[in-house]
Design a protein around this motif. Sequence first.
Motif, PDB file in Angstrom:
ATOM      1  N   ASP A  42      -4.219   6.469  16.183  1.00 54.59           N
ATOM      2  CA  ASP A  42      -3.933   5.035  16.283  1.00 54.59           C
ATOM      3  C   ASP A  42      -4.957   4.214  15.505  1.00 54.59           C
ATOM      4  O   ASP A  42      -4.617   3.202  14.875  1.00 54.59           O
ATOM      5  N   GLN A  45      -4.293   4.585  11.777  1.00 52.08           N
ATOM      6  CA  GLN A  45      -2.964   4.059  11.457  1.00 52.08           C
ATOM      7  C   GLN A  45      -3.007   2.567  11.127  1.00 52.08           C
ATOM      8  O   GLN A  45      -2.253   2.079  10.287  1.00 52.08           O
ATOM      9  N   GLY A  46      -3.903   1.833  11.780  1.00 49.19           N
ATOM     10  CA  GLY A  46      -3.990   0.398  11.548  1.00 49.19           C
ATOM     11  C   GLY A  46      -4.859  -0.001  10.379  1.00 49.19           C
ATOM     12  O   GLY A  46      -5.008  -1.199  10.108  1.00 49.19           O
ATOM     13  N   CYS A 249       1.824  -2.667  11.173  1.00 49.39           N
ATOM     14  CA  CYS A 249       0.836  -3.484  10.463  1.00 49.39           C
ATOM     15  C   CYS A 249      -0.421  -2.697  10.121  1.00 49.39           C
ATOM     16  O   CYS A 249      -0.829  -1.783  10.837  1.00 49.39           O
ATOM     17  N   TYR A 250      -1.028  -3.077   9.018  1.00 55.14           N
ATOM     18  CA  TYR A 250      -2.341  -2.571   8.624  1.00 55.14           C
ATOM     19  C   TYR A 250      -3.014  -3.676   7.820  1.00 55.14           C
ATOM     20  O   TYR A 250      -2.370  -4.623   7.352  1.00 55.14           O
TER      21      TYR A 250
END
Length: 355
Positions: A42, A45-46, A249-250
């Motif tokens: 997680d 991932q962002g 989103c990132y």
Amino acid sequence: MFKLKSTFFIRYSYRHLSTKSYYLANLKSKNLLTITGKDSIDFLQGLITNDVRYKSNDNHSNSTSCIYSFILNNTGRIIADLFVHRLITKQNDYENNDAILLLEVDQQISSILIKLLKRYKIKSKVSIKQSDTNDWHCYSLFPTVIENNLNEIIQINNNESNTIFVNDPRNNYFGYKILTKIQSNNELLSFLNEMNPTWKIIDIDENRYRSFRYQYGIGEGSLDFPIETSLPFDANGDILNGISFQKGCYIGQELTARTYHTGVIRKRIMPIKIIDPLVESNEMLPLQNVIDSDGKNVGRFRSNYGDQGLAVLKFDSISSDSRLKLSKTGHRIRTWRPFWWPESIIEQQMKLESS
């Protein structure tokens, strides 16, 4: 000495194999950052442009334990490009968020990236550290002849061999990525020859790998992508499997998504050859603009190794016969479209050139 066992996550086939020649380069310019912990997936991932959870099933990369990606700043500029290797053990698999992630990055900016990752850590249950240089070693196994030389789909990721071996996730023409705890090149060559006796492998230095990349328009590292100067499309991230347009989103996503959906990308990194004056193999030319015969700025020179180099160039301002030159040093250069570019990109370039 190196017995390949099929007890855990080894996938390859000897069907229809023919003798192929490859270069093996130890990428000493790379460092590995390790991210572990309950929230490792997680957390990353962002921060990156690609999807850490994605399992590729296409013929383009077919690599489930390695992805290519970028870390961007808030305005969508590249801070770093990187390869994310997911180490598979009997204790973790793709269904768990608790994973061992190895980030293959340019050693010139590894300390900057560690500080950046720790800044975004906040309350995430992750550990971030730089791997010991005596632990994992980065290699590239790439073909001596790339055109019409699609590589077999091979994936090895197990603790018993202490080696991660996957197809280069950017493009199946580019060869293979290797992370290994094997300590010497000769031992690694023995391992690879046992894995596939049909391969002819030549041990070379990293400069040959750099020359290979430049010949085919493949940028990599802070030398080719200076910090916060390039967009991921400048780096061909969309056609090198480096960006997911389906994930959440990132950081830097807004400009990236907007550029993608407008469908207009006017500049990309391309290979160049320096025609004259001649340059020595160890002569590094400075960053500078690329201009046409009228003195108009049509791009930005990035880097070179000998007479091979890379430049970010505008499609609508150049063609294969354009008379281009470097603005500061005056070197004449020529460029061309890499053969591996998909037809859709070539068609877009032709439309821009004719508009």
